[in-house]
Enzyme design. Sequence first.
Site, PDB file in Angstrom:
ATOM      1  N   ASP A 187       3.433  -9.863  -7.968  1.00  0.00           N
ATOM      2  CA  ASP A 187       2.442  -9.840  -6.892  1.00  0.00           C
ATOM      3  C   ASP A 187       1.243 -10.690  -7.298  1.00  0.00           C
ATOM      4  OD1 ASP A 187       0.559  -9.245  -4.949  1.00  0.00           O
ATOM      5  OD2 ASP A 187       1.107  -7.133  -4.843  1.00  0.00           O
ATOM      6  N   GLY A 215       2.592   2.362  -2.511  1.00  0.00           N
ATOM      7  CA  GLY A 215       2.654   2.926  -3.852  1.00  0.00           C
ATOM      8  C   GLY A 215       3.708   2.297  -4.748  1.00  0.00           C
ATOM      9  N   LYS A 216       4.090   1.045  -4.475  1.00  0.00           N
ATOM     10  CA  LYS A 216       5.097   0.386  -5.310  1.00  0.00           C
ATOM     11  C   LYS A 216       4.662   0.313  -6.768  1.00  0.00           C
ATOM     12  CE  LYS A 216       5.238  -3.477  -3.121  1.00  0.00           C
ATOM     13  NZ  LYS A 216       4.210  -3.158  -2.113  1.00  0.00           N
ATOM     14  N   THR A 217       3.402  -0.057  -6.983  1.00  0.00           N
ATOM     15  CA  THR A 217       2.926  -0.198  -8.361  1.00  0.00           C
ATOM     16  C   THR A 217       2.958   1.133  -9.090  1.00  0.00           C
ATOM     17  OG1 THR A 217       1.537  -2.105  -7.826  1.00  0.00           O
ATOM     18  CG2 THR A 217       0.961  -0.850  -9.783  1.00  0.00           C
ATOM     19  N   SER A 218       2.522   2.202  -8.430  1.00  0.00           N
ATOM     20  CA  SER A 218       2.548   3.523  -9.063  1.00  0.00           C
ATOM     21  C   SER A 218       3.976   3.955  -9.388  1.00  0.00           C
ATOM     22  CB  SER A 218       1.898   4.567  -8.140  1.00  0.00           C
ATOM     23  OG  SER A 218       0.540   4.268  -7.925  1.00  0.00           O
ATOM     24  N   THR A 255      -8.029   1.903  -7.070  1.00  0.00           N
ATOM     25  CA  THR A 255      -7.335   0.621  -7.110  1.00  0.00           C
ATOM     26  C   THR A 255      -7.646  -0.254  -5.892  1.00  0.00           C
ATOM     27  OG1 THR A 255      -5.568   1.513  -8.491  1.00  0.00           O
ATOM     28  CG2 THR A 255      -5.073  -0.481  -7.253  1.00  0.00           C
ATOM     29  N   GLY A 282       0.767  -1.232   0.000  1.00  0.00           N
ATOM     30  CA  GLY A 282       0.000   0.000   0.000  1.00  0.00           C
ATOM     31  C   GLY A 282       0.800   1.285   0.000  1.00  0.00           C
TER      32      GLY A 282
END
Length: 595
Positions: A48, A23-26, A506, A21
Amino acid sequence: MTTPTFLTDPPRFVFFTGKGGVGKTSIACASALSLARAGKKVLLVSTDPASNVGQVFGLAIGNALTAIPAVPGLSALEIDPEQAADAYRERIVGPVRGLLPDAEIASITEQLSGSCTTEVASFDEFTSLLTDTDGEIASFDHVLFDTAPTGHTIRLLQLPGNWTEFLEAGKGDASCLGPLAGLDKQKAMYAAAVDALADPQRTRLVLVARATRSALAEIDRTHGELATLGLSRQHVVVNGVLPAPSGDTDPLALAIHRREQAALAGMPAALKPLPLDLIELKAANMIGLDALGTLFETADGGTDLPPETGAVPEVADAPLRALIDEIERDHGLVMCMGKGGVGKTTVAAAVAVALAERGHEVHLTTTDPAAHLTETLHGDVEHLHVSRIDPAEATRAYRERVMATKGAHLDEQGRATLAEDLRSPCTEEVAVFQAFSRVIQESRRKFVVVDTAPTGHTLLLLDATGSYHRDVTRQLGPGLHAVTPMMRLQDPASTKVLLITLAETTPVLEAAGLQADLERAGIHPWAWVIDNSVAAAAPTAPLLRRRAAAELEQIDKIRTELADRYAVVPLLETEPVGVPALRALGEVSAPVAVR
């Protein structure tokens, strides 16, 4: 787009990891976009099990290379656990189908049906990306990995060494790995993966956090653990930092800014020498190329107030306390589930504290390898017992139990063979499942509140629970009956599943997808909890008001479409750490809604 330090002269492989949560993906998606727009050929990979890379780019991405049409040079891949496992099983069973008796084929297929095979299959795809020197992957200048949350990632990165050690010691029980004839090839691939991970000229690790004490403490632990694995080229990124309020008198904005700056000033000593990038909080969610293109920019002033948005529907009438009142009517299992970083640990602890302080016997536990319940509680409560299903401890106890029972009747050679089999990393999956099953059974006598691991890991655990249920029911004779752990999870009188989310696109999509997965398994979520709601906190600062306005659609979607019942927990001025803060969290109602 401003280029952050961690993207300056990057090596071929870049890993983004950290607490769920943050913000790794962003960060990973924006980095891939930046490199591709600079003329590089880039592959973005999600390891993931609960990946949402496809949601960010607005297209379907699966277990195959997918070009991003709007960004020349950029492709993406989501290592889907189920698809990977299906393909893995077919690679093993396909060549011998028709050559072996049907009963033997069925036995091999059954051996490959558990969650252990799912993880190994995903791992096989992961290592092939690191070791491909002449295939399609070799054509990419950079391969960026949006990893699973920290506990799962550390396990993933440890597996190459574990499997190499296991295979070097002897071939053992290879039911998860496939035919014995293929082990030599796998051994070489795993060793090459270890070399790639440990080479700072080829691999860089980006530790992503928020400006909170818990998130920074998490990457401090990750820093040390990964350094011991040989991943020494590390950078720190602190995401979502609130810019200094300019002439703002909003007490919420001022308090958040103060606590974030204090957390940064108190950053763990081991992290301070590492290169650091601060990414400012943006008003918009990071969905779509336009939003991603702004992530690394600074001074998103938020000076314009949003248009009139009306009040948040019924937020003031949806406190967490109301759900706790219903839960209290009968003992049982309470499972807090959802995407990493949405507040599962906090909500689970708040529910457990409230029930214990009302005089009930409560067991609060976690299945999250990266969770630290004691840090959230920061104190003791009468009637409350706290534990953690520790994978290492569960595995040790399981090995000792098997050696003392099954191994007691074996000769020396048989015990040596059994001990070798138990060194397989697959043993951990079995051990954790058994510990989880014991917790489920305990809920027949008292309240048991479970802070689960982030979504993908939890689904693997539920898959193991379902596999056990199918095995038991197949083996029961006519007229016999047994209550399996899965049956208790499916019984609404025994189990209440709370889906924890944030009021953002998301996390809500993720929670809705989890709800659908649970429904297919016969488990119906009992309630939703919307945590850290900016809208429910009634801010006046322009940037926070813009974020609050963006929440309204998601809150209404949960209220009207997704949840049987729900609660909204406002964003608080202080982190909810410690028993008094958790007690207050269980009582707080939203103030005046945003208008």
